[in-house]
Design a protein around this motif. Structure first.
Motif, short mmCIF file in Angstrom:
data_model
loop_
_atom_site.label_atom_id
_atom_site.label_comp_id
_atom_site.label_asym_id
_atom_site.label_seq_id
_atom_site.Cartn_x
_atom_site.Cartn_y
_atom_site.Cartn_z
N ARG A 134 -47.09 -42.70 22.57
CA ARG A 134 -48.53 -42.56 22.31
C ARG A 134 -49.35 -43.63 23.02
O ARG A 134 -48.83 -44.66 23.45
N GLY A 175 -41.18 -48.34 20.37
CA GLY A 175 -39.85 -48.29 19.76
C GLY A 175 -39.20 -49.63 19.48
O GLY A 175 -37.99 -49.72 19.35
N ILE A 176 -40.02 -50.69 19.39
CA ILE A 176 -39.45 -52.00 19.08
C ILE A 176 -39.52 -52.22 17.57
O ILE A 176 -40.58 -52.07 16.97
N LEU A 225 -44.52 -51.52 18.28
CA LEU A 225 -43.94 -50.46 17.44
C LEU A 225 -43.96 -49.12 18.16
O LEU A 225 -43.00 -48.36 18.10
N PHE A 270 -47.23 -44.11 11.97
CA PHE A 270 -47.96 -45.29 11.51
C PHE A 270 -48.51 -45.08 10.09
O PHE A 270 -48.64 -46.02 9.34
N ALA A 329 -40.69 -43.42 17.76
CA ALA A 329 -40.69 -43.62 19.21
C ALA A 329 -39.32 -43.31 19.78
O ALA A 329 -39.19 -42.69 20.83
N ALA A 330 -38.28 -43.74 19.07
CA ALA A 330 -36.91 -43.53 19.55
C ALA A 330 -36.56 -42.04 19.57
O ALA A 330 -35.68 -41.62 20.32
N PRO A 356 -42.66 -46.31 12.63
CA PRO A 356 -43.10 -45.95 13.99
C PRO A 356 -42.05 -46.20 15.08
O PRO A 356 -41.93 -45.40 16.00
N HIS A 357 -41.28 -47.29 14.97
CA HIS A 357 -40.34 -47.54 16.08
C HIS A 357 -39.20 -46.53 16.09
O HIS A 357 -38.64 -46.24 17.13
#
Lengths: 270, 328
Positions: free
Chosen positions: A98, B216-217, B213, A68, A92-93, A88-89
């Motif tokens: 979090r 993971g979007i 976000l 972020f 995450a992938a 951030p996405h």
């Protein structure tokens, strides 16, 4: 001295290999230095706590790890590779999930839907297949649904499966948010004050869940928490920050006796 | 008396069909507002642009013909083919997807963390740009929409109702087709939103950007998806309105009728858009039917806005909108 002890500390779970390494991270907002040249690592399978007084830069650090915020200086290494600056996405992938200090759930969606959304990065079927509800997309949906139900069982929230989370009490919302993060089957789980605003009982429940996640799934966890008792009880290693700098790093017993840390918490003149 | 009651029923049925068309336009607004909190002023123009593109593609019109001819001194106007309706609709839908991508790439991307009012202003700019662009691309004249849609009064319904009630209902076949298309469209949208991964992602983004976000979007991807869906819904609305009154620039004005529909139904609710459209469609026809002898005609011009005004006073969030609670 403490660095040596530090490197020997092997967590109860996992291989103890370095999962993430942060090197010389500095983060500025305009003229304000939020994080100043902080380095530490997170080992596979451990529970790593970040503590410090208000405004120490703990949350900023978590936001750097989850993409972020983007630090002006420093390197982030994840699973042996240097991570470029990414949104951030994308983070995450890569397997970093979090929770947020002020719960960020999808309030109008049900508990089940929230947890299913946590599996977003694991679902692969294409847009067209989903639009047409094609065979593979349907099978995938069923399969992920089963995994989501398992997490719901694990957290003991079967009773609220179909309830929009916006209407749930605070403690339960925190639990659903943990569930959503777990649903991603993360390699690294970041928890931003998972026990903030909870009573003693709820804190005990949450500590139990965190330890169980770490034990049963071997998930590596990095967390920020203010309750010293809890932190000392559940963490394998602790990073202490104050005014954006790292002032201590080690096992709970070491941190307890670290003069810098005691000064920071008792407010001795700097 | 019975005669008049039957007539009133016929009027409401016609209103119902018109209302469904209002709903189709309002639906485009709701989709974008839900996912991004942007009131898309350009939705009406998108309806027009979609219809223009459809007609142009079908007739084999060369895009930007006037511009090309003026620059190169040529005289090309047509490719000289006539595309089948299905192919033209599919191609137009693709054009709407490309438009959505362009909007994301050239406008939304740069305005991510801006105030809603700034995004709103950007869509006003987009509306005027699209209007000019549409005219430059396809020309400004009124064009008939030539699709194999059923038109004219349905004889079956007329004779069936005549036998039963001694009074034949006049229902336009096109209206029935429009209602069916709208029903299928809405049903598939609702199912898609409710039960697919992307649908869940769309709802997630509508609820909380940050949280979306973190799982993971990609917001930018979701925006492209939602603007594409709004564009395709706009295409459906454009086809129905275009078949009714020809494809012309005043088509974009029906967006003004969508506003009271949104106020009634709530800006974030798909069922609200449908029900709001129907209430306004039926309401304005019935109001005109009963009040015309007393206060004179043309009540259809203002009835919808008056109803919206009353709603604003007593239920500002609309029928299905979320309650607005502000703590002091």
């Amino acid at each position: 001295m403490s660095d040596k002890a530090n490197s020997e500390a092997k967590p109860k779970n996992g291989s103890g290999e370095i999962l993430m390494e942060l090197k010389g991270i500095s983060l500025r907002f305009g003229g304000v230095l939020a994080i100043s040249d902080v380095s530490f690592d997170i080992k596979e399978g451990e529970i790593r706590a970040i503590i410090g007084p208000n405004g120490a830069g703990k949350s900023s650090m978590l936001n750097v790890i989850s993409g972020f915020y983007h630090p002006q200086e420093g390197e982030i290494w994840f699973r042996g590779e240097r991570r470029p600056s990414m949104r951030p996405h994308r983070v995450a992938a890569q397997g970093i999930a979090r929770t947020f200090q002020n719960i960020a759930l999808f309030k109008r969606m049900t508990t089940l839907d929230n947890i299913m959304t946590g599996r977003m990065t694991l679902m692969k079927s294409s847009f067209a297949a989903q639009a047409l509800w094609w065979g593979p997309a349907e099978r995938e949906e069923t399969e992920h649904r089963e995994k989501a139900e398992r997490i719901i069982d694990f957290l003991g929230i079967q009773a609220i499966r179909k309830i929009p989370v916006g209407t749930l009490p605070y403690g339960l919302q925190k639990r659903v948010e943990l569930g959503r993060a777990l649903a991603a089957e993360p390699k690294l789980l970041l928890l931003d004050e998972p026990m903030a605003g909870m009573n003693v009982e709820e804190k005990e429940d949450m500590s139990r869940f965190i330890l169980d996640v770490n034990d049963e799934f071997g998930t590596t966890i990095a967390l920020i928490e203010h309750d010293m008792g809890v932190v000392m009880d559940i963490s394998d290693r602790i990073v202490v920050m104050d005014y954006g700098k790292k002032i201590g790093d080690g096992r709970p017993a070491e941190i307890r006796n670290n003069q810098h840390v005691i000064d920071a918490y008792l407010g001795v003149a700097h | 008396m019975v005669e008049q009651l039957l007539y009133a029923i016929e009027v409401s049925l016609n209103g119902l069909m018109t209302g469904i068309l209002y709903s189709l336009v309002a639906l485009g607004f709701v989709l974008i507002f839900k996912a991004s909190g942007v009131f898309n002023y350009a939705q009406g123009i998108m309806v027009l642009f979609a219809a223009l593109t459809l007609v142009g593609l079908q007739a084999g019109q060369v895009p930007f013909a006037h511009l090309i001819n003026a620059v190169f001194g040529t005289r090309i106007y047509s490719f000289g083919w006539n595309l089948p309706a299905i192919a033209a609709i599919a191609l137009s839908a693709m054009v709407m997807v490309v438009l959505a991508m362009a909007v994301e790439k050239f406008i939304l991307k740069f305005l991510v963390h801006q105030e809603p009012v700034i995004l709103f202003m950007a869509t006003i700019g987009l509306a005027y740009f699209l209007e000019g662009f549409g005219e430059l691309m396809w020309g400004g004249e009124i064009k008939p929409l030539d699709l194999p849609l059923p038109v004219g009064i349905s004889d079956t319904i007329e004779s069936a109702t005549f036998e039963r009630f001694g009074y034949g209902f006049f229902i336009d076949k096109l209206d029935i087709a429009a209602a069916c298309v709208a029903a299928v469209l809405v049903l598939s949208l609702v199912l898609f939103f409710q039960y697919s991964k992307i649908g869940r992602a769309l709802r997630a983004v509508a609820d909380d950007h940050q949280a979306a976000l973190s799982v993971g979007i990609s917001l930018r991807y979701i925006w492209v998806v939602i603007w594409s869906i709004a564009g395709i819904v706009g295409l459906a609305a454009g086809i129905m309105w275009g078949a009714k009154s020809g494809v012309q620039f005043s088509l974009s004005l029906i967006a003004l009728k969508a506003l009271p529909v949104l106020m009634l139904g709530g800006f974030t609710s798909i069922p609200g858009a449908i029900l709001g459209g129907i209430i306004i469609g039926v309401g304005e026809k019935l109001f005109d039917f009963f009040m015309n002898p007393i206060i004179g005609g043309a009540t259809e011009n203002w009835f919808a806005y008056m109803l919206a005004l009353i709603f604003l006073v007593f239920r500002p969030q609309g029928l299905f909108g979320e309650r607005i609670i502000e703590r002091v």
